[in-house]
Design a protein around this motif. Structure first.
Motif, PDB file in Angstrom:
ATOM      1  N   ILE A  64      -5.668   5.984  -4.275  1.00  0.00           N
ATOM      2  CA  ILE A  64      -5.076   5.473  -3.286  1.00  0.00           C
ATOM      3  C   ILE A  64      -3.846   4.794  -3.173  1.00  0.00           C
ATOM      4  CG2 ILE A  64      -5.192   3.689  -1.345  1.00  0.00           C
ATOM      5  CD1 ILE A  64      -8.231   5.133  -0.848  1.00  0.00           C
ATOM      6  N   GLN A  65      -2.936   5.023  -2.998  1.00  0.00           N
ATOM      7  CA  GLN A  65      -1.702   3.661  -3.375  1.00  0.00           C
ATOM      8  C   GLN A  65      -1.347   2.562  -2.534  1.00  0.00           C
ATOM      9  OE1 GLN A  65       2.616   5.846  -2.732  1.00  0.00           O
ATOM     10  NE2 GLN A  65       3.061   3.810  -1.999  1.00  0.00           N
ATOM     11  N   ARG A  66      -1.092   1.400  -2.894  1.00  0.00           N
ATOM     12  CA  ARG A  66      -1.447   0.139  -2.110  1.00  0.00           C
ATOM     13  C   ARG A  66       0.235  -0.484  -2.064  1.00  0.00           C
ATOM     14  NH1 ARG A  66      -5.420  -3.469  -6.017  1.00  0.00           N
ATOM     15  NH2 ARG A  66      -3.388  -3.455  -7.722  1.00  0.00           N
ATOM     16  N   GLY A  67       0.899  -0.060  -2.923  1.00  0.00           N
ATOM     17  CA  GLY A  67       2.497  -0.294  -3.727  1.00  0.00           C
ATOM     18  C   GLY A  67       3.315  -0.274  -2.252  1.00  0.00           C
ATOM     19  N   ARG A  68       4.721  -0.642  -2.748  1.00  0.00           N
ATOM     20  CA  ARG A  68       5.641  -0.566  -1.719  1.00  0.00           C
ATOM     21  C   ARG A  68       5.030  -0.717   0.409  1.00  0.00           C
ATOM     22  NH1 ARG A  68       9.926   2.003  -3.090  1.00  0.00           N
ATOM     23  NH2 ARG A  68      10.355   3.393  -2.144  1.00  0.00           N
ATOM     24  N   ARG A  69       4.887   0.393   0.537  1.00  0.00           N
ATOM     25  CA  ARG A  69       4.641  -0.338   2.063  1.00  0.00           C
ATOM     26  C   ARG A  69       3.587   0.842   2.314  1.00  0.00           C
ATOM     27  NH1 ARG A  69       9.513  -0.015   6.466  1.00  0.00           N
ATOM     28  NH2 ARG A  69       7.992  -1.155   7.296  1.00  0.00           N
ATOM     29  N   ALA A  70       2.651   0.722   1.362  1.00  0.00           N
ATOM     30  CA  ALA A  70       1.449   2.080   1.782  1.00  0.00           C
ATOM     31  C   ALA A  70       0.499   0.968   2.820  1.00  0.00           C
ATOM     32  CB  ALA A  70       0.774   2.287   0.650  1.00  0.00           C
ATOM     33  N   ASP A  71       0.544  -0.343   2.624  1.00  0.00           N
ATOM     34  CA  ASP A  71      -0.093  -0.869   3.605  1.00  0.00           C
ATOM     35  C   ASP A  71      -0.110  -0.818   5.081  1.00  0.00           C
ATOM     36  OD1 ASP A  71       2.554  -2.751   3.002  1.00  0.00           O
ATOM     37  OD2 ASP A  71       1.078  -3.859   4.312  1.00  0.00           O
ATOM     38  N   TYR A  72       1.458   0.075   5.401  1.00  0.00           N
ATOM     39  CA  TYR A  72       1.431   0.598   6.887  1.00  0.00           C
ATOM     40  C   TYR A  72       0.183   1.618   6.753  1.00  0.00           C
ATOM     41  CZ  TYR A  72       5.496  -2.334   7.236  1.00  0.00           C
ATOM     42  OH  TYR A  72       6.047  -3.281   7.226  1.00  0.00           O
ATOM     43  N   GLU A  73       0.017   2.648   5.641  1.00  0.00           N
ATOM     44  CA  GLU A  73      -1.180   3.663   6.745  1.00  0.00           C
ATOM     45  C   GLU A  73      -2.472   3.473   6.566  1.00  0.00           C
ATOM     46  OE1 GLU A  73       1.055   5.710   6.843  1.00  0.00           O
ATOM     47  OE2 GLU A  73       2.982   5.193   6.072  1.00  0.00           O
ATOM     48  N   GLN A 125      -6.137  -4.351  -0.022  1.00  0.00           N
ATOM     49  CA  GLN A 125      -4.914  -4.787  -0.330  1.00  0.00           C
ATOM     50  C   GLN A 125      -3.715  -4.355  -0.872  1.00  0.00           C
ATOM     51  OE1 GLN A 125      -5.764  -7.949   0.922  1.00  0.00           O
ATOM     52  NE2 GLN A 125      -7.558  -7.135   1.491  1.00  0.00           N
ATOM     53  N   PRO A 126      -2.845  -4.997  -0.462  1.00  0.00           N
ATOM     54  CA  PRO A 126      -1.146  -4.190  -0.590  1.00  0.00           C
ATOM     55  C   PRO A 126      -1.153  -4.319  -1.995  1.00  0.00           C
ATOM     56  CG  PRO A 126      -1.325  -5.675   2.277  1.00  0.00           C
ATOM     57  CD  PRO A 126      -2.714  -6.517   1.184  1.00  0.00           C
ATOM     58  N   GLY A 127      -0.102  -3.888  -2.344  1.00  0.00           N
ATOM     59  CA  GLY A 127       0.430  -3.933  -3.922  1.00  0.00           C
ATOM     60  C   GLY A 127       1.779  -4.571  -3.865  1.00  0.00           C
ATOM     61  N   ASP A 128       2.092  -4.291  -4.937  1.00  0.00           N
ATOM     62  CA  ASP A 128       3.747  -5.029  -5.771  1.00  0.00           C
ATOM     63  C   ASP A 128       4.609  -3.137  -4.895  1.00  0.00           C
ATOM     64  OD1 ASP A 128       3.888  -2.342  -7.399  1.00  0.00           O
ATOM     65  OD2 ASP A 128       3.238  -4.171  -9.114  1.00  0.00           O
ATOM     66  N   GLY A 129       5.925  -3.306  -5.588  1.00  0.00           N
ATOM     67  CA  GLY A 129       7.050  -2.788  -5.112  1.00  0.00           C
ATOM     68  C   GLY A 129       6.988  -1.358  -5.731  1.00  0.00           C
ATOM     69  N   GLY A 130       5.628  -0.753  -6.679  1.00  0.00           N
ATOM     70  CA  GLY A 130       5.964   0.502  -6.968  1.00  0.00           C
ATOM     71  C   GLY A 130       5.146   1.097  -6.527  1.00  0.00           C
ATOM     72  N   ALA A 131       5.355   2.412  -6.999  1.00  0.00           N
ATOM     73  CA  ALA A 131       4.582   3.422  -6.329  1.00  0.00           C
ATOM     74  C   ALA A 131       3.968   4.579  -7.972  1.00  0.00           C
ATOM     75  CB  ALA A 131       4.933   3.980  -5.326  1.00  0.00           C
ATOM     76  N   ALA A 132       3.255   4.373  -8.588  1.00  0.00           N
ATOM     77  CA  ALA A 132       3.287   5.336 -10.136  1.00  0.00           C
ATOM     78  C   ALA A 132       2.243   5.630  -9.637  1.00  0.00           C
ATOM     79  CB  ALA A 132       2.880   3.927 -11.041  1.00  0.00           C
ATOM     80  N   ILE A 133       3.027   6.890  -9.118  1.00  0.00           N
ATOM     81  CA  ILE A 133       2.068   7.989  -9.053  1.00  0.00           C
ATOM     82  C   ILE A 133       1.599   9.096 -10.005  1.00  0.00           C
ATOM     83  CG2 ILE A 133       2.197  10.149  -7.299  1.00  0.00           C
ATOM     84  CD1 ILE A 133       4.042   9.208  -5.616  1.00  0.00           C
ATOM     85  N   LEU A 134       2.423   9.312 -10.630  1.00  0.00           N
ATOM     86  CA  LEU A 134       2.206   9.841 -11.818  1.00  0.00           C
ATOM     87  C   LEU A 134       1.268   9.307 -12.905  1.00  0.00           C
ATOM     88  CD1 LEU A 134       3.186  12.953 -13.789  1.00  0.00           C
ATOM     89  CD2 LEU A 134       4.730  11.282 -15.111  1.00  0.00           C
ATOM     90  N   ASP A 135       1.474   7.884 -12.976  1.00  0.00           N
ATOM     91  CA  ASP A 135       0.750   7.191 -14.316  1.00  0.00           C
ATOM     92  C   ASP A 135      -0.835   7.238 -13.228  1.00  0.00           C
ATOM     93  OD1 ASP A 135       2.344   6.650 -15.412  1.00  0.00           O
ATOM     94  OD2 ASP A 135       2.534   4.531 -15.219  1.00  0.00           O
ATOM     95  N   ALA A 136      -1.153   7.676 -11.927  1.00  0.00           N
ATOM     96  CA  ALA A 136      -2.238   7.645 -11.346  1.00  0.00           C
ATOM     97  C   ALA A 136      -2.544   8.807 -11.382  1.00  0.00           C
ATOM     98  CB  ALA A 136      -2.093   7.457  -9.524  1.00  0.00           C
ATOM     99  N   VAL A 137      -2.173   9.458 -11.914  1.00  0.00           N
ATOM    100  CA  VAL A 137      -2.416  11.242 -11.185  1.00  0.00           C
ATOM    101  C   VAL A 137      -3.399  10.772 -13.306  1.00  0.00           C
ATOM    102  CG1 VAL A 137      -2.188  13.667 -11.894  1.00  0.00           C
ATOM    103  CG2 VAL A 137      -1.498  12.302  -9.752  1.00  0.00           C
TER     104      VAL A 137
END
Length: 302
Positions: A64-73, A125-137
């Motif tokens: 689950i992404q928590r970075g950038r504006r993911a907390d809106y979701e 919880q909300p994270g920082d300004g990143g969204a390292a999707i490839l790293d997460a995969v």
């Protein structure tokens, strides 16, 4: 369920779980090996249909992404833990939760406890300004490759569509996915809704030094990942990709995902002396009117 294509190093057997949908979107059952056509780099292969054990246990990582504006979701994902209850309810399923922004970490290791899953998801919880999707995969696939053989390995990726800040090399992750038996299901939220800018760096492409026969498929995969990381990874594994914009959309997509977990045919082929590197797979029905096949589009031979 989930789509996979595993190249076993001790043999040349390639496993290809496949989901068949009718024109109306319903799952199609009752097909045999003769109903499928599988092409490996354009060459038709003899297809075998293997038996899938009833109630095969599932190991799932939810990234689950928590970075950038993911907390809106986050509010739209409120029903996620309840929808996972059937998976772990019989004691044969296990779920791990990975959270990521510019970094990736395990929030909950594999568990069959609905309470632990619900508690972890509630504490997102909300994270920082990143969204390292490839790293997460990359991180999640490595986790799943450690689970016992005989279990279905599934990654449920919940993120925006574009990567921001991954350090992993595209070609390494492409190869890892190609050798893995993990199927990726992706639920993505709208980049425009989250005010996403395309800041994916091209560093990975500059570091690629594949041989000429591998360059074209790797370039295609890398370019597709730049446009839509979750969709590309899901397609590579024969999983499914959907967008969601509301809590109701999210719940409906999760219902479909859960229903399809145990609805796949397990096809296999035995390519003779496959070349090393990426192979392109095409899986279809002999009767074009019979439906649409969702299956892995490639595999990686050592």
């Amino acid at each position: 369920m989930a789509q996979e294509t595993t190249l076993h190093s001790q043999s040349n057997v390639v496993l290809i779980p496949a989901l068949v949908k009718s024109a109306q979107g319903e799952v199609v059952y009752g097909l045999g090996a003769k109903d499928f056509v599988v092409e490996d780099d354009g060459e038709e292969q003899a297809v075998h249909l293997d038996e899938v054990a009833e109630g095969q246990p599932v190991s799932m990582v939810i990234a689950i992404q928590r970075g950038r504006r993911a907390d809106y979701e986050f509010p739209r994902m409120r029903g996620l833990s309840a929808m996972l209850d059937p998976l772990v309810g019989d004691g044969r399923g296990s779920v791990a939760i990975v959270e990521f922004d510019s970094a990736v970490e395990t929030a909950q290791d594999f568990t069959a406890s609905s309470e632990k899953i619900a508690w972890t998801l509630k504490g997102l919880q909300p994270g920082d300004g990143g969204a390292a999707i490839l790293d997460a995969v990359d991180y999640a696939v490595k986790m799943l490759e450690m689970v016992p053989r005989g279990r279905q390995r599934v990654l449920l990726l919940i993120s925006e569509t574009r990567d921001h800040g991954s350090q992993a090399k595209v070609e390494d992750v492409v190869a890892e996915i190609g050798q893995s038996s993990t199927a990726v299901y992706a639920l993505a939220f709208s980049p425009s809704r989250s005010n996403i800018l395309d800041t994916m760096r091209g560093n990975n492409m500059n570091e690629m030094n594949p041989s000429p026969d591998l360059l074209a498929p790797l370039l295609m995969a890398a370019q597709a990942m730049k446009k839509n990381m979750p969709k590309t990874v899901a397609s590579m594994t024969g999983g499914e990709y959907e967008m969601f914009a509301t809590g109701k959309n999210f719940d409906l997509r999760m219902v479909d995902f859960s229903n399809h977990l145990h609805s796949r045919y397990l096809l296999s082929i035995e390519p003779k002396s496959p070349h090393a590197g990426m192979h392109t797979l095409r899986v279809r029905l002999r009767d074009a009117q019979g439906g649409t096949v969702l299956a892995r589009g490639s595999y990686w031979a050592k």
